[in-house]
Write an enzyme that holds these catalytic residues in place. Structure first.
Site, PDB file in Angstrom:
ATOM      1  N   SER A 277       0.730  -1.308   0.016  1.00 32.20           N
ATOM      2  CA  SER A 277       0.023   0.112   0.023  1.00 32.20           C
ATOM      3  C   SER A 277       0.748   1.444  -0.098  1.00 32.20           C
ATOM      4  O   SER A 277       2.133   1.168   0.422  1.00 32.20           O
ATOM      5  CB  SER A 277      -0.974   0.030   1.272  1.00 32.20           C
ATOM      6  OG  SER A 277      -1.616  -1.209   1.383  1.00 32.20           O
TER       7      SER A 277
HETATM    8  N1  SAH Z   1      -1.587  -4.770   3.810  1.00 32.77           N
HETATM    9  C1  SAH Z   1      -0.400  -4.635   2.757  1.00 32.77           C
HETATM   10  C2  SAH Z   1      -1.496  -4.448   1.464  1.00 32.77           C
HETATM   11  C3  SAH Z   1      -1.769  -5.737   0.557  1.00 32.77           C
HETATM   12  S1  SAH Z   1      -2.696  -5.478  -0.693  1.00 32.77           S
HETATM   13  C4  SAH Z   1       0.715  -3.855   2.857  1.00 32.77           C
HETATM   14  O1  SAH Z   1       0.988  -3.491   4.195  1.00 32.77           O
HETATM   15  O2  SAH Z   1       1.096  -3.219   1.913  1.00 32.77           O
HETATM   16  C5  SAH Z   1      -4.066  -6.435  -0.064  1.00 32.77           C
HETATM   17  C6  SAH Z   1      -3.755  -7.888   0.343  1.00 32.77           C
HETATM   18  O3  SAH Z   1      -5.147  -8.487   0.410  1.00 32.77           O
HETATM   19  C7  SAH Z   1      -3.367  -8.697  -0.897  1.00 32.77           C
HETATM   20  O4  SAH Z   1      -1.880  -9.452  -0.441  1.00 32.77           O
HETATM   21  C8  SAH Z   1      -4.470  -9.694  -1.400  1.00 32.77           C
HETATM   22  O5  SAH Z   1      -3.974 -10.960  -1.662  1.00 32.77           O
HETATM   23  C9  SAH Z   1      -5.167  -9.765   0.012  1.00 32.77           C
HETATM   24  N2  SAH Z   1      -6.598 -10.202   0.044  1.00 32.77           N
HETATM   25  C10 SAH Z   1      -7.455 -10.112  -0.781  1.00 32.77           C
HETATM   26  N3  SAH Z   1      -8.578 -10.479  -0.432  1.00 32.77           N
HETATM   27  C11 SAH Z   1      -8.522 -11.296   0.552  1.00 32.77           C
HETATM   28  C12 SAH Z   1      -9.214 -12.194   1.654  1.00 32.77           C
HETATM   29  N4  SAH Z   1     -10.587 -12.552   1.293  1.00 32.77           N
HETATM   30  N5  SAH Z   1      -8.576 -12.632   2.873  1.00 32.77           N
HETATM   31  C13 SAH Z   1      -7.226 -12.283   2.894  1.00 32.77           C
HETATM   32  N6  SAH Z   1      -6.436 -11.118   2.292  1.00 32.77           N
HETATM   33  C14 SAH Z   1      -7.098 -11.108   0.984  1.00 32.77           C
END
Ligand code: SAH
Length: 221
Positions: free
Chosen positions: A70
């Site tokens: 993010s």
């Molecule tokens: N928190 C992260 C951002 C990750 S982007 C950071 O610190 O940068 C969002 C993430 O959500 C992705 O890795 C994606 O695979 C995950 N995601 C999407 N749907 C999901 C679900 N139903 N359960 C758990 N993770 C999920």
């Protein structure tokens, strides 16, 4: 989190981190606890080597599997919303969407324990490596579908969702402690960042700003 060697490279990245903190301050992040944590976590260690030079620019970056780390502003904004004006900060926090583990590392500095769920096994393994390399032990990670939350550990003082569902999942509001806050993006193409606070049986919703996140996808892979 372990401290780093004081090599010229570390000093270079530390200086870039401080510039990022000034940028965040200039863009309205004012909780000193959050600004401090953003100044501590080595974001360059959460991205591939090819992206390390741009790790402290305020933008999302690819982490593989069509997902992103993010944007720092968003991490700071969501963390600020999660903490609210509370002192002491929330004790037990759940994150949905671990990705590469960056938000986990930021939260680790501010709350007692972080639980984080990721649906993509390959990313979860990456996150485990990143957090272990920094000797972060207050985060418990799980491979699973975040739509279900983590009922065995509920209730949580805060829940942060880093991918967007199309509506507020009831399974997550049900796992909020009294006074706890759920911070999440909601929507399809048009998404808004919302804070939902539980006050007894009532849920109070506040809209923060328009955002763009990857979708929250049901199931695991
Ligand atoms: N928190 C992260 C951002 C990750 S982007 C950071 O610190 O940068 C969002 C993430 O959500 C992705 O890795 C994606 O695979 C995950 N995601 C999407 N749907 C999901 C679900 N139903 N359960 C758990 N993770 C999920």
């Amino acid at each position: 989190m372990t401290s780093h060697d004081d090599s010229p490279e570390d000093r270079h990245f530390a200086a870039q981190r401080q510039q990022l903190v000034s940028h965040l301050r200039g863009h309205g992040i004012c909780d000193e606890r959050v600004l401090w944590a953003m100044g501590q976590v080595p974001r360059h260690l959460f991205v591939e080597t090819a992206y390390q030079d741009v790790a402290y620019e305020d933008r999302p970056l690819p982490i593989g599997q069509e997902q992103t780390i993010s944007q720092p502003y968003i991490v700071a904004r969501m963390t600020e919303a999660l903490l609210g004006a509370t002192e002491p900060p929330p004790r037990k926090v759940l994150e949905i969407g671990t990705g590469c583990g960056y938000q986990c590392a930021v939260l680790d500095l501010l709350v007692e324990h972080v639980y984080s769920i990721e649906r993509l096994h390959a990313l979860l393994e990456q996150a485990r490596e990143h957090l272990a390399a920094l000797a972060i032990h207050n985060c418990t990670l799980r491979h699973g579908d975040g739509f279900a939350g983590w009922p065995e550990e509920a209730p949580f003082d805060g829940i942060v969702v880093t991918a967007a569902p199309t509506s507020i999942p009831e399974s997550l509001t049900a796992q909020l402690a009294d006074g706890g806050r759920l911070v999440l993006p909601v929507g399809h193409a048009q998404q808004n960042l919302l804070v939902v606070q539980r006050c007894g049986n009532e849920l109070r919703e506040t809209m923060l700003e328009p955002v763009r996140f990857v979708p929250l996808v049901p199931g695991v892979a």
